[in-house]
Design a protein around this motif. Sequence first.
Motif, PDB file in Angstrom:
ATOM      1  N   GLY A 120       0.819  -1.211   0.000  1.00 21.19           N
ATOM      2  CA  GLY A 120       0.000   0.000   0.000  1.00 21.19           C
ATOM      3  C   GLY A 120       0.848   1.253   0.000  1.00 21.19           C
ATOM      4  O   GLY A 120       0.562   2.212  -0.734  1.00 21.19           O
ATOM      5  N   ALA A 121       1.909   1.263   0.797  1.00 27.27           N
ATOM      6  CA  ALA A 121       2.781   2.432   0.867  1.00 27.27           C
ATOM      7  C   ALA A 121       3.479   2.669  -0.462  1.00 27.27           C
ATOM      8  O   ALA A 121       3.648   3.816  -0.896  1.00 27.27           O
ATOM      9  CB  ALA A 121       3.816   2.244   1.982  1.00 27.27           C
ATOM     10  N   VAL A 122       3.877   1.577  -1.121  1.00 28.33           N
ATOM     11  CA  VAL A 122       4.549   1.712  -2.412  1.00 28.33           C
ATOM     12  C   VAL A 122       3.592   2.287  -3.441  1.00 28.33           C
ATOM     13  O   VAL A 122       3.954   3.190  -4.226  1.00 28.33           O
ATOM     14  CB  VAL A 122       5.105   0.353  -2.884  1.00 28.33           C
ATOM     15  N   ARG A 123       2.348   1.821  -3.446  1.00 23.69           N
ATOM     16  CA  ARG A 123       1.373   2.352  -4.400  1.00 23.69           C
ATOM     17  C   ARG A 123       1.099   3.828  -4.150  1.00 23.69           C
ATOM     18  O   ARG A 123       0.996   4.621  -5.086  1.00 23.69           O
ATOM     19  CB  ARG A 123       0.072   1.543  -4.307  1.00 23.69           C
ATOM     20  N   ARG A 124       0.985   4.196  -2.886  1.00 24.07           N
ATOM     21  CA  ARG A 124       0.750   5.609  -2.570  1.00 24.07           C
ATOM     22  C   ARG A 124       1.940   6.465  -2.961  1.00 24.07           C
ATOM     23  O   ARG A 124       1.785   7.567  -3.485  1.00 24.07           O
ATOM     24  CB  ARG A 124       0.439   5.769  -1.080  1.00 24.07           C
ATOM     25  N   ALA A 125       3.157   5.952  -2.718  1.00 26.62           N
ATOM     26  CA  ALA A 125       4.360   6.701  -3.080  1.00 26.62           C
ATOM     27  C   ALA A 125       4.457   6.873  -4.586  1.00 26.62           C
ATOM     28  O   ALA A 125       4.834   7.945  -5.081  1.00 26.62           O
ATOM     29  CB  ALA A 125       5.597   5.995  -2.533  1.00 26.62           C
ATOM     30  N   GLU A 126       4.117   5.829  -5.337  1.00 29.10           N
ATOM     31  CA  GLU A 126       4.172   5.933  -6.796  1.00 29.10           C
ATOM     32  C   GLU A 126       3.141   6.933  -7.308  1.00 29.10           C
ATOM     33  O   GLU A 126       3.427   7.730  -8.203  1.00 29.10           O
ATOM     34  CB  GLU A 126       3.945   4.573  -7.449  1.00 29.10           C
ATOM     35  N   ALA A 127       1.939   6.904  -6.722  1.00 30.75           N
ATOM     36  CA  ALA A 127       0.911   7.858  -7.134  1.00 30.75           C
ATOM     37  C   ALA A 127       1.350   9.291  -6.833  1.00 30.75           C
ATOM     38  O   ALA A 127       1.163  10.199  -7.653  1.00 30.75           O
ATOM     39  CB  ALA A 127      -0.410   7.544  -6.428  1.00 30.75           C
ATOM     40  N   ALA A 128       1.958   9.485  -5.657  1.00 24.42           N
ATOM     41  CA  ALA A 128       2.433  10.826  -5.287  1.00 24.42           C
ATOM     42  C   ALA A 128       3.555  11.277  -6.225  1.00 24.42           C
ATOM     43  O   ALA A 128       3.619  12.448  -6.625  1.00 24.42           O
ATOM     44  CB  ALA A 128       2.920  10.827  -3.842  1.00 24.42           C
ATOM     45  N   ALA A 129       4.444  10.331  -6.602  1.00 27.19           N
ATOM     46  CA  ALA A 129       5.533  10.674  -7.515  1.00 27.19           C
ATOM     47  C   ALA A 129       4.995  11.049  -8.890  1.00 27.19           C
ATOM     48  O   ALA A 129       5.478  12.001  -9.525  1.00 27.19           O
ATOM     49  CB  ALA A 129       6.516   9.506  -7.623  1.00 27.19           C
ATOM     50  N   ARG A 130       3.995  10.328  -9.355  1.00 26.23           N
ATOM     51  CA  ARG A 130       3.395  10.672 -10.651  1.00 26.23           C
ATOM     52  C   ARG A 130       2.729  12.042 -10.607  1.00 26.23           C
ATOM     53  O   ARG A 130       2.838  12.834 -11.551  1.00 26.23           O
ATOM     54  CB  ARG A 130       2.381   9.599 -11.067  1.00 26.23           C
ATOM     55  N   ASP A 131       2.030  12.327  -9.516  1.00 21.74           N
ATOM     56  CA  ASP A 131       1.405  13.645  -9.376  1.00 21.74           C
ATOM     57  C   ASP A 131       2.457  14.749  -9.397  1.00 21.74           C
ATOM     58  O   ASP A 131       2.279  15.783 -10.050  1.00 21.74           O
ATOM     59  CB  ASP A 131       0.601  13.722  -8.071  1.00 21.74           C
ATOM     60  N   ARG A 132       3.560  14.523  -8.676  1.00 18.29           N
ATOM     61  CA  ARG A 132       4.629  15.522  -8.652  1.00 18.29           C
ATOM     62  C   ARG A 132       5.247  15.680 -10.044  1.00 18.29           C
ATOM     63  O   ARG A 132       5.527  16.798 -10.481  1.00 18.29           O
ATOM     64  CB  ARG A 132       5.707  15.133  -7.639  1.00 18.29           C
ATOM     65  N   ALA A 133       5.442  14.563 -10.740  1.00 17.60           N
ATOM     66  CA  ALA A 133       6.021  14.631 -12.082  1.00 17.60           C
ATOM     67  C   ALA A 133       5.136  15.445 -13.018  1.00 17.60           C
ATOM     68  O   ALA A 133       5.639  16.264 -13.799  1.00 17.60           O
ATOM     69  CB  ALA A 133       6.227  13.220 -12.632  1.00 17.60           C
ATOM     70  N   VAL A 134       3.825  15.236 -12.941  1.00 20.34           N
ATOM     71  CA  VAL A 134       2.897  15.997 -13.784  1.00 20.34           C
ATOM     72  C   VAL A 134       3.015  17.491 -13.475  1.00 20.34           C
ATOM     73  O   VAL A 134       3.059  18.341 -14.383  1.00 20.34           O
ATOM     74  CB  VAL A 134       1.453  15.500 -13.593  1.00 20.34           C
TER      75      VAL A 134
END
Length: 255
Positions: A120-134
């Motif tokens: 769960g933490a990895v999925r949340r971190a990846e989602a946050a990283a994608r949001d930051r990248a955008v």
Amino acid sequence: MSDEILRLENVCKRFGGVVVADNISLSLRAGDVLGLIGPNGAGKTTLFNLISGLFQPDAGRIYLEGRLLAGPLHRRARAGIARTWQHMRLFRSMTVMENMLVGPRDYPGESMLRSMAWTGAVRRAEAAARDRAVQVLERMGLAGAADTVVVDLPFGQQKLIGVARALMNDGRCLLLDEPMAGVEGSNYETMQRIVRDEAASGRAVCVVEHNVSFIKDLCTEAVFMSYGRILQRGSVDDLTRSRELTDLYFGTADA
């Protein structure tokens, strides 16, 4: 001082009999945009390599926000040293978004054990990283290029992607190694704006650049280097008015 971000104390480095960093002491504070100028071979990129951990100093210490920096590149990046490279080092067969996602300084998915234990933490971190990248790509005017393979972009946009990837590291020290080489037009203006914004956000920014106009427009101060030594630090106007320094810069290059 509480707003000092980076400090170098008597840093030395040699390769065989060649001294590439000669007793360098330097500090950057939050909001600084410091230019490193000087002829080719002066030691500017070497200094970045020492700060970022590609090279280890033979003597001296480097501190980030009061903490001693030690260890290789990945440890320095996690501590908060973000940098670009003269030759970008982008993953050319990967998309822009894929390149961006290697930039965050603390991503739990890098560890196989944490990936299995903290799904769960990895999925949340990846989602946050994608949001930051955008968000970063939108600032660069490149949001539409997220799914484009990097090699298919014009050179100037690839340079912007190199800086954008560095901005994925939210640490407070940003090192830009010749960001303007090959950049012109709207990409030039975008680069100027990004550097100003990052300094205004509280980062300490250090720029190696041969484009003196870019340095004059953006840098609060500049350091002139030659043969691995800092010869002078001051305003860009003062340095470029010095006959001795301009003779070194535009006369006989040191490598």
